[in-house]
Write an enzyme that holds these catalytic residues in place. Structure first.
Site, PDB file in Angstrom:
ATOM      1  N   SER A 147       0.888  -1.295  -0.015  1.00  0.00           N
ATOM      2  CA  SER A 147       0.082   0.098  -0.326  1.00  0.00           C
ATOM      3  C   SER A 147       0.908   1.351   0.054  1.00  0.00           C
ATOM      4  O   SER A 147       2.042   1.333   0.486  1.00  0.00           O
ATOM      5  CB  SER A 147      -1.043  -0.096   1.377  1.00  0.00           C
ATOM      6  OG  SER A 147      -1.496   1.342   1.461  1.00  0.00           O
ATOM      7  N   TYR A 161      -2.098  -1.065  10.271  1.00  0.00           N
ATOM      8  CA  TYR A 161      -2.523  -1.419   9.029  1.00  0.00           C
ATOM      9  C   TYR A 161      -1.306  -1.191   8.037  1.00  0.00           C
ATOM     10  O   TYR A 161      -0.555  -1.891   7.421  1.00  0.00           O
ATOM     11  CB  TYR A 161      -3.830  -1.027   8.550  1.00  0.00           C
ATOM     12  CG  TYR A 161      -3.957  -1.212   6.973  1.00  0.00           C
ATOM     13  CD1 TYR A 161      -4.282  -2.367   6.389  1.00  0.00           C
ATOM     14  CD2 TYR A 161      -3.705  -0.020   6.182  1.00  0.00           C
ATOM     15  CE1 TYR A 161      -4.506  -2.467   5.064  1.00  0.00           C
ATOM     16  CE2 TYR A 161      -3.719  -0.232   4.508  1.00  0.00           C
ATOM     17  CZ  TYR A 161      -4.221  -1.269   4.112  1.00  0.00           C
ATOM     18  OH  TYR A 161      -4.300  -1.429   2.845  1.00  0.00           O
TER      19      TYR A 161
HETATM   20  N1  NAP Z   1      -8.447  -0.152  -2.368  1.00  0.00           N
HETATM   21  C1  NAP Z   1      -7.466   0.718  -1.961  1.00  0.00           C
HETATM   22  O1  NAP Z   1      -6.981   2.098  -2.075  1.00  0.00           O
HETATM   23  C2  NAP Z   1      -6.064  -0.132  -1.339  1.00  0.00           C
HETATM   24  C3  NAP Z   1      -5.003   0.780  -1.106  1.00  0.00           C
HETATM   25  C4  NAP Z   1      -3.916   0.090  -0.922  1.00  0.00           C
HETATM   26  C5  NAP Z   1      -3.617  -1.207  -0.673  1.00  0.00           C
HETATM   27  N2  NAP Z   1      -4.804  -1.996  -0.797  1.00  0.00           N
HETATM   28  C6  NAP Z   1      -4.845  -3.414  -0.500  1.00  0.00           C
HETATM   29  O2  NAP Z   1      -5.201  -4.168  -1.816  1.00  0.00           O
HETATM   30  C7  NAP Z   1      -5.902  -5.306  -1.377  1.00  0.00           C
HETATM   31  C8  NAP Z   1      -7.043  -5.494  -2.072  1.00  0.00           C
HETATM   32  O3  NAP Z   1      -8.064  -4.439  -1.438  1.00  0.00           O
HETATM   33  P1  NAP Z   1      -9.336  -4.091  -2.043  1.00  0.00           P
HETATM   34  O4  NAP Z   1      -9.278  -2.575  -2.076  1.00  0.00           O
HETATM   35  O5  NAP Z   1      -9.668  -4.851  -3.214  1.00  0.00           O
HETATM   36  O6  NAP Z   1     -10.384  -4.241  -0.727  1.00  0.00           O
HETATM   37  P2  NAP Z   1     -11.880  -5.082  -0.737  1.00  0.00           P
HETATM   38  O7  NAP Z   1     -12.498  -5.002  -2.093  1.00  0.00           O
HETATM   39  O8  NAP Z   1     -12.190  -4.818   0.446  1.00  0.00           O
HETATM   40  O9  NAP Z   1     -11.270  -6.778  -0.999  1.00  0.00           O
HETATM   41  C9  NAP Z   1     -10.374  -7.160   0.248  1.00  0.00           C
HETATM   42  C10 NAP Z   1     -10.234  -8.839  -0.152  1.00  0.00           C
HETATM   43  O10 NAP Z   1      -9.765  -9.488   0.915  1.00  0.00           O
HETATM   44  C11 NAP Z   1     -10.342 -10.321   1.589  1.00  0.00           C
HETATM   45  N3  NAP Z   1     -10.289 -10.603   3.042  1.00  0.00           N
HETATM   46  C12 NAP Z   1     -10.525  -9.570   3.692  1.00  0.00           C
HETATM   47  N4  NAP Z   1     -10.494 -10.082   5.051  1.00  0.00           N
HETATM   48  C13 NAP Z   1     -10.240 -11.380   5.014  1.00  0.00           C
HETATM   49  C14 NAP Z   1     -10.168 -12.380   5.853  1.00  0.00           C
HETATM   50  N5  NAP Z   1     -10.268 -12.161   7.212  1.00  0.00           N
HETATM   51  N6  NAP Z   1      -9.692 -13.736   5.382  1.00  0.00           N
HETATM   52  C15 NAP Z   1      -9.435 -13.817   4.079  1.00  0.00           C
HETATM   53  N7  NAP Z   1      -9.855 -12.782   3.149  1.00  0.00           N
HETATM   54  C16 NAP Z   1     -10.000 -11.692   3.547  1.00  0.00           C
HETATM   55  C17 NAP Z   1     -11.800 -10.053   0.894  1.00  0.00           C
HETATM   56  O11 NAP Z   1     -12.830 -11.058   1.071  1.00  0.00           O
HETATM   57  P3  NAP Z   1     -14.162 -10.654   1.809  1.00  0.00           P
HETATM   58  O12 NAP Z   1     -14.928 -10.687   0.463  1.00  0.00           O
HETATM   59  O13 NAP Z   1     -14.533 -12.216   2.549  1.00  0.00           O
HETATM   60  O14 NAP Z   1     -14.277  -9.705   2.799  1.00  0.00           O
HETATM   61  C18 NAP Z   1     -11.752  -9.465  -0.409  1.00  0.00           C
HETATM   62  O15 NAP Z   1     -11.469 -10.474  -1.174  1.00  0.00           O
HETATM   63  C19 NAP Z   1      -5.919  -5.241   0.127  1.00  0.00           C
HETATM   64  O16 NAP Z   1      -4.636  -6.028   0.554  1.00  0.00           O
HETATM   65  C20 NAP Z   1      -5.779  -3.996   0.672  1.00  0.00           C
HETATM   66  O17 NAP Z   1      -5.060  -3.686   1.986  1.00  0.00           O
HETATM   67  C21 NAP Z   1      -6.047  -1.429  -1.086  1.00  0.00           C
END
Ligand code: NAP
Length: 256
Positions: A147, A161
Site C-alpha cells: 500500500s 495496517y
Molecule cells: N483500495 C485501496 O485503496 C487500497 C490501497 C492500498 C492497498 N490496498 C490493498 O489491496 C488489497 C485488496 O483490497 P481491495 O481494495 O480490493 O479491498 P476489498 O474490495 O475490501 O477486498 C479485500 C479482499 O480481501 C479479503 N479479505 C478480507 N478479510 C479477509 C479475511 N479475514 N480472510 C480472508 N480474506 C479476507 C476480502 O474477502 P471478503 O469478501 O470475505 O471480505 C476481499 O476478497 C488489500 O490487501 C488492501 O489492503 C487497497
C-alpha cells in the site's frame, strides 16, 4: 491488453479475489489463459460474477474460500491449493483490509492482533505453505499487495495496517534475494487510493474528494488501473529481470 496465451498452462493463485483489486487480477489472469485458483474471501455465500462461475464450469477456475484471520484458516486454504496444484507458477498474496480505524491510545490487543494476522502473518503463512509448489514450478513469481501507506504511514487510525504493509514490502525484498536461486521472483504492487469496497468502509466521500484533488492525475484509481501491474510482474517474459521491487500505482499521489 496482454496476449491471451501469456499464462497458458500456468497455475495461478490469487487471494482476496472475491471483489475489488483481487477479483480484477483473477479476471485478467483468466483472460490470459491461466488456470486460476481464486480465493473467494471468507465466505462461500458471497455472490460471484458470471465470468468466475463460467470459468469454474470450464475448469479454468477453482473457487476456494478461506478465512485468514487465523493460522488454521490459512493452512486449510494452502492445503486446498496443494490438493489441486502440485506446481504453482504465480502466487498473488492480496487478501487484506484495514479491519477498522483504531486510534493508537485505545488500540486493544485483539484489534492489533487481527490487523497483523490478516495483513502480515497470513502472507508469511500462505507463502511458506506454498513454497514447495512454487519451487516445483521451476520458474515462479510471487506478487504481494502492499500500500502507499507503507511509505506515508497512512491516515489516522491506520498505523498498524500501514506498518503491516511495510512489513510485507520488506519481507518481499528479503525473499527476493533468498528465493532467487530457486528461480522465484518476488515483487509487490502498491496501490494508492483505489475505488473499491475498502474505502466505502473506511473513508468518507469528503475525505476521498480531498485526496482526489491532491493526485496529479486528478482521479482516484480503479481495480483495472492496478491489475495489469500484477500480470506484468508475474510474467517472466515481461519482467524476468525484475525482483525485489515495489511498483507504485497511485496516479502520482506519491512521487519521491
Ligand atoms: N483500495 C485501496 O485503496 C487500497 C490501497 C492500498 C492497498 N490496498 C490493498 O489491496 C488489497 C485488496 O483490497 P481491495 O481494495 O480490493 O479491498 P476489498 O474490495 O475490501 O477486498 C479485500 C479482499 O480481501 C479479503 N479479505 C478480507 N478479510 C479477509 C479475511 N479475514 N480472510 C480472508 N480474506 C479476507 C476480502 O474477502 P471478503 O469478501 O470475505 O471480505 C476481499 O476478497 C488489500 O490487501 C488492501 O489492503 C487497497
Amino acid at each position: 491488453m496482454f496476449h491471451p496465451k501469456l499464462f497458458e498452462n500456468r497455475n495461478v493463485v490469487v487471494t482476496g479475489a472475491s471483489r475489488g483489486i483481487g477479483l480484477e487480477v483473477a479476471r485478467q489472469f483468466l483472460d490470459c489463459g491461466a488456470r486460476v485458483l481464486v480465493h473467494t474471501g471468507r465466505s462461500s455465500d458471497r455472490p460471484l460474477p458470471d465470468f468466475l462461475l463460467t470459468a469454474e464450469q470450464d475448469r479454468r477456475a477453482l473457487l476456494v474460500p478461506g478465512d485468514f484471520s487465523s493460522a488454521e484458516g490459512t493452512e486449510a486454504f494452502a492445503a486446498e491449493v496443494r490438493r489441486h496444484f502440485d506446481r504453482v507458477h504465480v502466487l498473488v498474496n492480496n487478501a487484506g483490509t484495514m479491519v477498522g480505524r483504531f486510534p493508537a491510545g485505545t488500540l486493544t490487543d485483539a484489534q492489533y492482533g487481527s490487523v497483523v494476522q490478516l495483513n502480515q502473518t497470513s502472507v508469511v503463512e500462505v507463502t511458506r505453505a506454498l513454497l514447495p509448489a512454487l519451487r516445483a514450478a521451476g520458474e515462479a513469481a510471487i506478487v504481494n499487495t502492499v500500500s502507499i501507506s507503507a511509505l506515508t504511514g497512512g491516515s489516522p487510525g491506520s498505523a498498524i495496517y500501514s506498518a503491516s504493509k511495510a512489513f510485507v514490502a520488506t519481507y518481499s525484498k528479503a525473499l527476493a534475494r533468498e528465493l532467487a536461486p530457486d528461480g522465484i521472483r518476488v515483487n509487490c504492487v502498491s496501490p494508492g487510493t483505489i475505488e473499491t469496497d475498502f474505502h466505502q468502509r473506511y473513508s468518507s466521500p469528503e475525505k476521498l474528494e480531498q485526496t482526489r484533488k491532491t493526485i496529479p492525475l486528478q482521479r482516484l484509481g480503479t481495480s483495472e488501473d492496478c491489475a495489469p501491474a500484477y500480470l506484468f510482474l508475474a510474467a517472466s517474459s515481461l519482467s524476468g529481470y525484475i525482483t525485489g521491487q515495489v511498483l507504485e500505482i497511485n496516479g502520482g499521489q506519491l512521487i519521491c
